[in-house]
Write a protein that holds these residues in place. Structure first.
Motif, PDB file in Angstrom:
ATOM      1  N   ALA A  24       0.839  -1.192   0.000  1.00 57.12           N
ATOM      2  CA  ALA A  24       0.000   0.000   0.000  1.00 57.12           C
ATOM      3  C   ALA A  24       0.879   1.249   0.000  1.00 57.12           C
ATOM      4  O   ALA A  24       1.925   1.276   0.657  1.00 57.12           O
ATOM      5  CB  ALA A  24      -0.907   0.002   1.217  1.00 57.12           C
ATOM      6  N   GLU A  25       0.475   2.254  -0.771  1.00 52.81           N
ATOM      7  CA  GLU A  25       1.187   3.534  -0.811  1.00 52.81           C
ATOM      8  C   GLU A  25       0.175   4.661  -0.851  1.00 52.81           C
ATOM      9  O   GLU A  25      -0.701   4.688  -1.717  1.00 52.81           O
ATOM     10  CB  GLU A  25       2.099   3.626  -2.040  1.00 52.81           C
ATOM     11  N   GLY A  26       0.297   5.594   0.099  1.00 49.48           N
ATOM     12  CA  GLY A  26      -0.640   6.706   0.115  1.00 49.48           C
ATOM     13  C   GLY A  26      -2.063   6.208   0.265  1.00 49.48           C
ATOM     14  O   GLY A  26      -2.379   5.431   1.165  1.00 49.48           O
ATOM     15  N   GLU A  27      -2.920   6.646  -0.646  1.00 50.81           N
ATOM     16  CA  GLU A  27      -4.322   6.234  -0.602  1.00 50.81           C
ATOM     17  C   GLU A  27      -4.561   4.928  -1.352  1.00 50.81           C
ATOM     18  O   GLU A  27      -5.671   4.401  -1.354  1.00 50.81           O
ATOM     19  CB  GLU A  27      -5.201   7.337  -1.205  1.00 50.81           C
ATOM     20  N   ARG A  28      -3.533   4.398  -1.976  1.00 51.21           N
ATOM     21  CA  ARG A  28      -3.692   3.173  -2.752  1.00 51.21           C
ATOM     22  C   ARG A  28      -3.498   1.948  -1.878  1.00 51.21           C
ATOM     23  O   ARG A  28      -2.524   1.839  -1.139  1.00 51.21           O
ATOM     24  CB  ARG A  28      -2.675   3.150  -3.890  1.00 51.21           C
ATOM     25  N   ASP A  29      -4.430   0.999  -1.950  1.00 51.58           N
ATOM     26  CA  ASP A  29      -4.329  -0.242  -1.200  1.00 51.58           C
ATOM     27  C   ASP A  29      -3.311  -1.180  -1.842  1.00 51.58           C
ATOM     28  O   ASP A  29      -2.969  -1.039  -3.022  1.00 51.58           O
ATOM     29  CB  ASP A  29      -5.693  -0.947  -1.143  1.00 51.58           C
ATOM     30  N   ALA A  30      -2.839  -2.136  -1.063  1.00 50.64           N
ATOM     31  CA  ALA A  30      -1.934  -3.149  -1.596  1.00 50.64           C
ATOM     32  C   ALA A  30      -2.681  -4.010  -2.625  1.00 50.64           C
ATOM     33  O   ALA A  30      -3.902  -4.177  -2.558  1.00 50.64           O
ATOM     34  CB  ALA A  30      -1.412  -4.026  -0.464  1.00 50.64           C
ATOM     35  N   PHE A  31      -1.935  -4.550  -3.584  1.00 44.91           N
ATOM     36  CA  PHE A  31      -2.553  -5.426  -4.579  1.00 44.91           C
ATOM     37  C   PHE A  31      -1.481  -6.256  -5.256  1.00 44.91           C
ATOM     38  O   PHE A  31      -0.283  -5.956  -5.169  1.00 44.91           O
ATOM     39  CB  PHE A  31      -3.331  -4.624  -5.631  1.00 44.91           C
ATOM     40  N   CYS A  32      -1.920  -7.303  -5.940  1.00 47.14           N
ATOM     41  CA  CYS A  32      -1.023  -8.118  -6.756  1.00 47.14           C
ATOM     42  C   CYS A  32      -1.526  -8.127  -8.191  1.00 47.14           C
ATOM     43  O   CYS A  32      -2.725  -7.954  -8.451  1.00 47.14           O
ATOM     44  CB  CYS A  32      -0.948  -9.558  -6.242  1.00 47.14           C
ATOM     45  N   ALA A  33      -0.620  -8.312  -9.115  1.00 49.33           N
ATOM     46  CA  ALA A  33      -0.941  -8.422 -10.537  1.00 49.33           C
ATOM     47  C   ALA A  33      -0.404  -9.754 -11.041  1.00 49.33           C
ATOM     48  O   ALA A  33       0.747 -10.097 -10.775  1.00 49.33           O
ATOM     49  CB  ALA A  33      -0.324  -7.266 -11.315  1.00 49.33           C
ATOM     50  N   VAL A  34      -1.247 -10.493 -11.756  1.00 52.27           N
ATOM     51  CA  VAL A  34      -0.879 -11.823 -12.238  1.00 52.27           C
ATOM     52  C   VAL A  34      -1.143 -11.891 -13.741  1.00 52.27           C
ATOM     53  O   VAL A  34      -2.238 -11.548 -14.198  1.00 52.27           O
ATOM     54  CB  VAL A  34      -1.699 -12.928 -11.535  1.00 52.27           C
ATOM     55  N   VAL A  35      -0.137 -12.314 -14.498  1.00 54.58           N
ATOM     56  CA  VAL A  35      -0.307 -12.499 -15.942  1.00 54.58           C
ATOM     57  C   VAL A  35       0.219 -13.876 -16.306  1.00 54.58           C
ATOM     58  O   VAL A  35       1.351 -14.235 -15.944  1.00 54.58           O
ATOM     59  CB  VAL A  35       0.442 -11.435 -16.757  1.00 54.58           C
ATOM     60  N   ARG A  36      -0.589 -14.651 -17.029  1.00 51.32           N
ATOM     61  CA  ARG A  36      -0.194 -15.993 -17.446  1.00 51.32           C
ATOM     62  C   ARG A  36      -0.428 -16.142 -18.949  1.00 51.32           C
ATOM     63  O   ARG A  36      -1.466 -15.746 -19.471  1.00 51.32           O
ATOM     64  CB  ARG A  36      -0.986 -17.062 -16.691  1.00 51.32           C
ATOM     65  N   GLU A  37       0.538 -16.718 -19.626  1.00 55.59           N
ATOM     66  CA  GLU A  37       0.423 -16.963 -21.059  1.00 55.59           C
ATOM     67  C   GLU A  37       0.602 -18.451 -21.340  1.00 55.59           C
ATOM     68  O   GLU A  37       1.527 -19.082 -20.815  1.00 55.59           O
ATOM     69  CB  GLU A  37       1.472 -16.164 -21.831  1.00 55.59           C
ATOM     70  N   LYS A  38      -0.287 -18.995 -22.159  1.00 54.53           N
ATOM     71  CA  LYS A  38      -0.171 -20.384 -22.587  1.00 54.53           C
ATOM     72  C   LYS A  38      -0.192 -20.438 -24.103  1.00 54.53           C
ATOM     73  O   LYS A  38      -1.038 -19.824 -24.751  1.00 54.53           O
ATOM     74  CB  LYS A  38      -1.303 -21.230 -22.003  1.00 54.53           C
ATOM     75  N   ALA A  39       0.770 -21.148 -24.665  1.00 55.33           N
ATOM     76  CA  ALA A  39       0.907 -21.245 -26.114  1.00 55.33           C
ATOM     77  C   ALA A  39       0.649 -22.680 -26.563  1.00 55.33           C
ATOM     78  O   ALA A  39       0.850 -23.626 -25.789  1.00 55.33           O
ATOM     79  CB  ALA A  39       2.302 -20.798 -26.533  1.00 55.33           C
ATOM     80  N   PRO A  40       0.203 -22.858 -27.800  1.00 50.02           N
ATOM     81  CA  PRO A  40      -0.063 -24.212 -28.304  1.00 50.02           C
ATOM     82  C   PRO A  40       1.211 -25.016 -28.563  1.00 50.02           C
ATOM     83  O   PRO A  40       1.155 -26.204 -28.819  1.00 50.02           O
ATOM     84  CB  PRO A  40      -0.837 -23.963 -29.596  1.00 50.02           C
ATOM     85  N   ALA A  41       2.374 -24.377 -28.516  1.00 51.69           N
ATOM     86  CA  ALA A  41       3.649 -25.060 -28.754  1.00 51.69           C
ATOM     87  C   ALA A  41       4.662 -24.550 -27.739  1.00 51.69           C
ATOM     88  O   ALA A  41       4.495 -23.460 -27.173  1.00 51.69           O
ATOM     89  CB  ALA A  41       4.149 -24.794 -30.172  1.00 51.69           C
ATOM     90  N   PRO A  42       5.728 -25.293 -27.483  1.00 56.54           N
ATOM     91  CA  PRO A  42       6.753 -24.834 -26.531  1.00 56.54           C
ATOM     92  C   PRO A  42       7.373 -23.518 -26.962  1.00 56.54           C
ATOM     93  O   PRO A  42       7.515 -23.239 -28.152  1.00 56.54           O
ATOM     94  CB  PRO A  42       7.784 -25.973 -26.548  1.00 56.54           C
ATOM     95  N   PHE A  43       7.750 -22.716 -25.974  1.00 56.30           N
ATOM     96  CA  PHE A  43       8.474 -21.494 -26.271  1.00 56.30           C
ATOM     97  C   PHE A  43       9.900 -21.854 -26.687  1.00 56.30           C
ATOM     98  O   PHE A  43      10.437 -22.879 -26.247  1.00 56.30           O
ATOM     99  CB  PHE A  43       8.549 -20.591 -25.036  1.00 56.30           C
ATOM    100  N   PRO A  44      10.535 -21.020 -27.516  1.00 55.17           N
ATOM    101  CA  PRO A  44      11.945 -21.278 -27.850  1.00 55.17           C
ATOM    102  C   PRO A  44      12.794 -21.260 -26.588  1.00 55.17           C
ATOM    103  O   PRO A  44      12.788 -20.289 -25.831  1.00 55.17           O
ATOM    104  CB  PRO A  44      12.306 -20.099 -28.772  1.00 55.17           C
ATOM    105  N   GLU A  45      13.492 -22.348 -26.317  1.00 53.32           N
ATOM    106  CA  GLU A  45      14.253 -22.457 -25.074  1.00 53.32           C
ATOM    107  C   GLU A  45      15.374 -21.431 -24.989  1.00 53.32           C
ATOM    108  O   GLU A  45      15.778 -21.035 -23.901  1.00 53.32           O
ATOM    109  CB  GLU A  45      14.832 -23.867 -24.935  1.00 53.32           C
ATOM    110  N   ASP A  46      15.890 -21.006 -26.148  1.00 54.03           N
ATOM    111  CA  ASP A  46      17.042 -20.109 -26.132  1.00 54.03           C
ATOM    112  C   ASP A  46      16.655 -18.636 -26.162  1.00 54.03           C
ATOM    113  O   ASP A  46      17.521 -17.764 -26.145  1.00 54.03           O
ATOM    114  CB  ASP A  46      17.964 -20.409 -27.311  1.00 54.03           C
ATOM    115  N   ASP A  47      15.355 -18.327 -26.204  1.00 50.95           N
ATOM    116  CA  ASP A  47      14.961 -16.926 -26.277  1.00 50.95           C
ATOM    117  C   ASP A  47      13.574 -16.727 -25.675  1.00 50.95           C
ATOM    118  O   ASP A  47      12.575 -16.630 -26.388  1.00 50.95           O
ATOM    119  CB  ASP A  47      14.989 -16.431 -27.730  1.00 50.95           C
TER     120      ASP A  47
END
Length: 368
Positions: A313-336
């Motif tokens: 929490a900061e000032g008038e803003r309450d504490a919070f969390c942000a969550v982002v998840r990505e799922k792809a139909p194929a594996p991500f490139p391991e080297d990048d």
């Protein structure tokens, strides 16, 4: 913990054209718009003030140094912390963010050492400014110029984005050049406090405080639609075909978000979670993670990646969390994995407690 603003101005570019009565450049005109006539500054006015500065005051000071015609302005909690004052001037595909506030953990010096394309110190009669820049890349990113100056125990910073930075910006003929930016950040009136004259300054098209008008200038409570609208502004997710509300029941009380599906079947889930359970703030054993501290983590495995950040929490803003998840139909490139993680990081910015009224309005029709 990441602070928003200068590193994330790309999202602001897409909001250009909102909220100002300035005349837009003719489509057939040259790329570089005709500059605003320069404003003569009385040297007697160049002194610190003792009244709390406002975003409009900073905009007025900026326009005395930068020869631009802003088409809109942005700011509020979307870009600035409670101990900062600032504004973002928007025109065409360009933006100029100006702020003053607590010294940001020597962030600019850190970037100069570890990430920026170039960094120099420029000495003026008003003090020394640090000038840093990122060069344009082959994927269309234009680069940026950042200028910082410390005075009276606080930092004054300007970040200019939109023009292509191909070399040391001091050698380029920019619409807002390095001299303009240095003069701006070293102007003694630019701070969390300013002069009475600047607090009374009025800037054409500047939104009134807390405005929620037809031009969408104000900051309002975040909605699922605003999250969707924000995701579409991010290059990695610009091709999302459809959004539905996320099932946020496992993310704690008050959580909400969206799931976006791309043309290849990939999905992105973005959730604002004011009360994310402690167990979900730690890297699960099924993932390889970095940044595995109490502030959150980045994790990945084959075709799945996720990022979690929690903010106190900061000032008038309450504490919070942000969550982002990505799922792809194929594996991500391991080297990048960098493009994947960069997309997730950018998506975190869509999950702060407030959003522009324009984003809220645009998002009303996006979520099924």
């Amino acid at each position: 913990m990441l602070r928003r603003g200068t590193a994330l101005l790309a999202a602001a570019l897409l909001l250009a054209g909102c909220g100002s009565s300035a005349t837009e450049a003719d489509d057939g005109a040259a790329e570089k718009p005709s500059p605003t006539p320069s404003v003569s500054i009385d040297p007697a006015d160049l002194k610190p003030g003792d009244l709390p500065a406002t975003p409009e005051a900073l905009a007025a000071i900026t326009l005395q140094h930068a020869p631009v015609k802003p088409e809109g302005f942005d700011g509020g909690d979307r870009y600035f912390e409670h101990d900062e004052v600032g504004t973002v001037l928007l025109w065409g595909d360009r933006s100029l963010e100006v702020k003053a506030g607590a010294v940001d953990d020597d962030l600019l010096s850190t970037w100069c050492r570890d990430g920026m394309s170039g960094c120099v110190e420029v000495k003026t009669e008003s003090g020394t400014a640090t000038v840093a820049w990122d060069l344009a890349t082959g994927d269309g990113t234009p680069g940026q110029v950042m200028v910082s100056h410390e005075a009276d125990g606080e930092e004054r910073r300007a970040a200019y984005l939109g023009e292509k930075i191909t070399e040391d910006p001091r050698k380029l003929d920019l619409e807002v050049d390095v001299d303009d930016l240095v003069a701006l950040v070293t102007d003694p009136r630019l701070g969390t406090k300013t002069t009475a004259k600047m607090t009374k300054a009025q800037v054409s098209g500047f939104p009134s405080a807390g405005a929620n008008d037809a031009d969408g200038a104000g900051e309002v409570a975040l909605t699922a639609g605003a999250i969707a609208a924000g995701l579409l502004e991010i290059e990695a997710y610009a091709d999302i075909d459809s959004f539905v509300k996320a099932d946020a029941s496992s993310y704690g009380k008050g959580a909400f978000g969206v799931v976006g599906t791309g043309p290849d079947g990939s999905t992105v889930t973005a959730v604002h979670a004011p009360n994310l359970p402690a167990a979900q703030r730690k890297c699960p054993k099924t993932l390889t993670c970095s940044k595995g501290d109490t502030d959150g983590y980045d994790g990945w495995t084959e075709g799945s990646a996720e990022t979690v950040r929690c903010h106190e929490a900061e000032g008038e803003r309450d504490a919070f969390c942000a969550v982002v998840r990505e799922k792809a139909p194929a594996p991500f490139p391991e080297d990048d994995l960098d493009p994947v993680l960069s997309g997730l990081e950018a998506a975190l910015e869509t999950l702060w407690p407030t959003a522009s009224a324009e984003s809220v309005r645009r998002g009303e029709s996006l979520v099924a």
